[in-house]
Design a protein around this motif. Sequence first.
Motif, PDB file in Angstrom:
ATOM      1  N   MET A  47       0.830  -1.203   0.000  1.00  8.60           N
ATOM      2  CA  MET A  47       0.000   0.000   0.000  1.00  8.60           C
ATOM      3  C   MET A  47       0.868   1.259   0.000  1.00  8.60           C
ATOM      4  SD  MET A  47      -2.840  -1.227  -0.458  1.00  8.60           S
ATOM      5  CE  MET A  47      -3.579   0.366  -0.603  1.00  8.60           C
ATOM      6  N   LEU A  48       2.020   1.206   0.667  1.00 15.32           N
ATOM      7  CA  LEU A  48       2.949   2.334   0.600  1.00 15.32           C
ATOM      8  C   LEU A  48       3.421   2.556  -0.834  1.00 15.32           C
ATOM      9  CD1 LEU A  48       5.164   1.766   3.759  1.00 15.32           C
ATOM     10  CD2 LEU A  48       3.596   3.642   3.359  1.00 15.32           C
ATOM     11  N   VAL A  85      -0.701  11.465   5.802  1.00 20.28           N
ATOM     12  CA  VAL A  85      -1.276  10.758   6.959  1.00 20.28           C
ATOM     13  C   VAL A  85      -1.422   9.278   6.636  1.00 20.28           C
ATOM     14  CG1 VAL A  85      -3.369  10.502   8.344  1.00 20.28           C
ATOM     15  CG2 VAL A  85      -2.407  12.764   7.950  1.00 20.28           C
ATOM     16  N   ASP A  86      -1.949   8.965   5.461  1.00 19.72           N
ATOM     17  CA  ASP A  86      -2.119   7.564   5.073  1.00 19.72           C
ATOM     18  C   ASP A  86      -0.767   6.871   4.950  1.00 19.72           C
ATOM     19  OD1 ASP A  86      -3.760   5.408   4.528  1.00 19.72           O
ATOM     20  OD2 ASP A  86      -3.781   5.790   2.382  1.00 19.72           O
ATOM     21  N   PHE A  87       0.215   7.571   4.396  1.00 15.37           N
ATOM     22  CA  PHE A  87       1.556   7.019   4.280  1.00 15.37           C
ATOM     23  C   PHE A  87       2.119   6.677   5.662  1.00 15.37           C
ATOM     24  CE2 PHE A  87       6.165   7.400   3.972  1.00 15.37           C
ATOM     25  CZ  PHE A  87       6.433   6.592   2.880  1.00 15.37           C
ATOM     26  N   LEU A  89       0.433   6.103   8.454  1.00 15.39           N
ATOM     27  CA  LEU A  89      -0.316   5.007   9.072  1.00 15.39           C
ATOM     28  C   LEU A  89       0.112   3.654   8.511  1.00 15.39           C
ATOM     29  CD1 LEU A  89      -3.861   6.605   9.294  1.00 15.39           C
ATOM     30  CD2 LEU A  89      -2.421   5.898  11.205  1.00 15.39           C
ATOM     31  N   PHE A  90       0.282   3.573   7.199  1.00 19.12           N
ATOM     32  CA  PHE A  90       0.744   2.310   6.623  1.00 19.12           C
ATOM     33  C   PHE A  90       2.197   2.024   7.001  1.00 19.12           C
ATOM     34  CE2 PHE A  90      -2.917   2.353   3.654  1.00 19.12           C
ATOM     35  CZ  PHE A  90      -3.371   1.083   3.943  1.00 19.12           C
ATOM     36  N   LEU A  91       2.994   3.072   7.192  1.00 15.79           N
ATOM     37  CA  LEU A  91       4.360   2.865   7.658  1.00 15.79           C
ATOM     38  C   LEU A  91       4.361   2.294   9.075  1.00 15.79           C
ATOM     39  CD1 LEU A  91       7.358   3.219   6.959  1.00 15.79           C
ATOM     40  CD2 LEU A  91       7.212   5.485   8.000  1.00 15.79           C
ATOM     41  N   LEU A  92       3.486   2.799   9.942  1.00 15.22           N
ATOM     42  CA  LEU A  92       3.361   2.233  11.294  1.00 15.22           C
ATOM     43  C   LEU A  92       2.912   0.772  11.241  1.00 15.22           C
ATOM     44  CD1 LEU A  92       1.734   5.168  13.274  1.00 15.22           C
ATOM     45  CD2 LEU A  92       3.976   4.164  13.652  1.00 15.22           C
ATOM     46  N   CYS A  93       1.975   0.471  10.362  1.00 15.78           N
ATOM     47  CA  CYS A  93       1.529  -0.919  10.211  1.00 15.78           C
ATOM     48  C   CYS A  93       2.665  -1.810   9.720  1.00 15.78           C
ATOM     49  CB  CYS A  93       0.348  -0.997   9.239  1.00 15.78           C
ATOM     50  SG  CYS A  93      -1.171  -0.257   9.843  1.00 15.78           S
ATOM     51  N   ALA A  94       3.469  -1.306   8.791  1.00  7.41           N
ATOM     52  CA  ALA A  94       4.598  -2.085   8.282  1.00  7.41           C
ATOM     53  C   ALA A  94       5.638  -2.319   9.373  1.00  7.41           C
ATOM     54  CB  ALA A  94       5.226  -1.379   7.085  1.00  7.41           C
ATOM     55  N   VAL A  95       5.942  -1.294  10.162  1.00  7.77           N
ATOM     56  CA  VAL A  95       6.906  -1.446  11.250  1.00  7.77           C
ATOM     57  C   VAL A  95       6.386  -2.446  12.275  1.00  7.77           C
ATOM     58  CG1 VAL A  95       7.956  -0.229  13.205  1.00  7.77           C
ATOM     59  CG2 VAL A  95       7.991   0.788  10.935  1.00  7.77           C
ATOM     60  N   LEU A  96       5.103  -2.373  12.581  1.00  5.73           N
ATOM     61  CA  LEU A  96       4.507  -3.333  13.510  1.00  5.73           C
ATOM     62  C   LEU A  96       4.599  -4.759  12.954  1.00  5.73           C
ATOM     63  CD1 LEU A  96       2.871  -3.744  16.148  1.00  5.73           C
ATOM     64  CD2 LEU A  96       0.834  -3.514  14.752  1.00  5.73           C
ATOM     65  N   GLY A  97       4.296  -4.918  11.674  1.00  2.56           N
ATOM     66  CA  GLY A  97       4.391  -6.241  11.058  1.00  2.56           C
ATOM     67  C   GLY A  97       5.808  -6.778  11.039  1.00  2.56           C
ATOM     68  N   ILE A  98       6.769  -5.913  10.741  1.00  2.26           N
ATOM     69  CA  ILE A  98       8.169  -6.348  10.721  1.00  2.26           C
ATOM     70  C   ILE A  98       8.641  -6.721  12.118  1.00  2.26           C
ATOM     71  CG2 ILE A  98      10.527  -5.533  10.316  1.00  2.26           C
ATOM     72  CD1 ILE A  98       9.368  -3.971   7.912  1.00  2.26           C
ATOM     73  N   SER A  99       8.196  -5.957  13.124  1.00  2.00           N
ATOM     74  CA  SER A  99       8.598  -6.306  14.490  1.00  2.00           C
ATOM     75  C   SER A  99       7.980  -7.632  14.920  1.00  2.00           C
ATOM     76  CB  SER A  99       8.223  -5.185  15.460  1.00  2.00           C
ATOM     77  OG  SER A  99       6.824  -5.017  15.509  1.00  2.00           O
ATOM     78  N   ALA A 121      -5.738   3.291   8.874  1.00  3.00           N
ATOM     79  CA  ALA A 121      -5.094   3.349   7.560  1.00  3.00           C
ATOM     80  C   ALA A 121      -6.100   3.079   6.451  1.00  3.00           C
ATOM     81  CB  ALA A 121      -3.944   2.338   7.493  1.00  3.00           C
ATOM     82  N   PHE A 122      -7.030   2.163   6.679  1.00  3.75           N
ATOM     83  CA  PHE A 122      -8.047   1.864   5.670  1.00  3.75           C
ATOM     84  C   PHE A 122      -8.962   3.055   5.450  1.00  3.75           C
ATOM     85  CE2 PHE A 122     -12.234   0.203   4.467  1.00  3.75           C
ATOM     86  CZ  PHE A 122     -11.894  -0.380   3.252  1.00  3.75           C
TER      87      PHE A 122
END
Length: 140
Positions: A47-48, A85-87, A89-99, A121-122
């Motif tokens: 999505m990013l 803002v959307d970027f 939010l998806f970056l936070l989701c990606a960091v959470l997923g990677i962690s 993000a949605f």
Amino acid sequence: MNPFIAPTIVGVGAALASWYWKSYPSFADASSVASFGGTVASISTTMLGFLLAALAVLASISHTHLLKVMREQGYYRDLLDTMLVDFLLFLLCAVLGISLLFGFPLTPYVACFAVGFHAAAFVSLMDVGRKLWFVLRNLK
């Protein structure tokens, strides 16, 4: 309208609802958490990429009369703020997923935050899509 309002309300509401109804993801073993984290990171980074592609499309049509008028009336800034803002939010989701992929434990608190960030993000993505549709529809 401020691009933070709707995603924040929906994200907090989704996290609280997930906590209240215990409807957050929970897994028994670490390999399932890693698989879930990898999937979350993959979707978020995809999505990013789409957001960056949309930004490239905006940059390529920046010489049109429509975007000049949008700049004068403030709509262009609003679109860019919403995309930022959307970027984020998806970056936070990606960091959470990677962690989660690399061993961070999936506690109920982390799971509820993940649900909230994804819902926010949605909602922000829907707003970006609506605004981009208006721009592309009105190009002549």
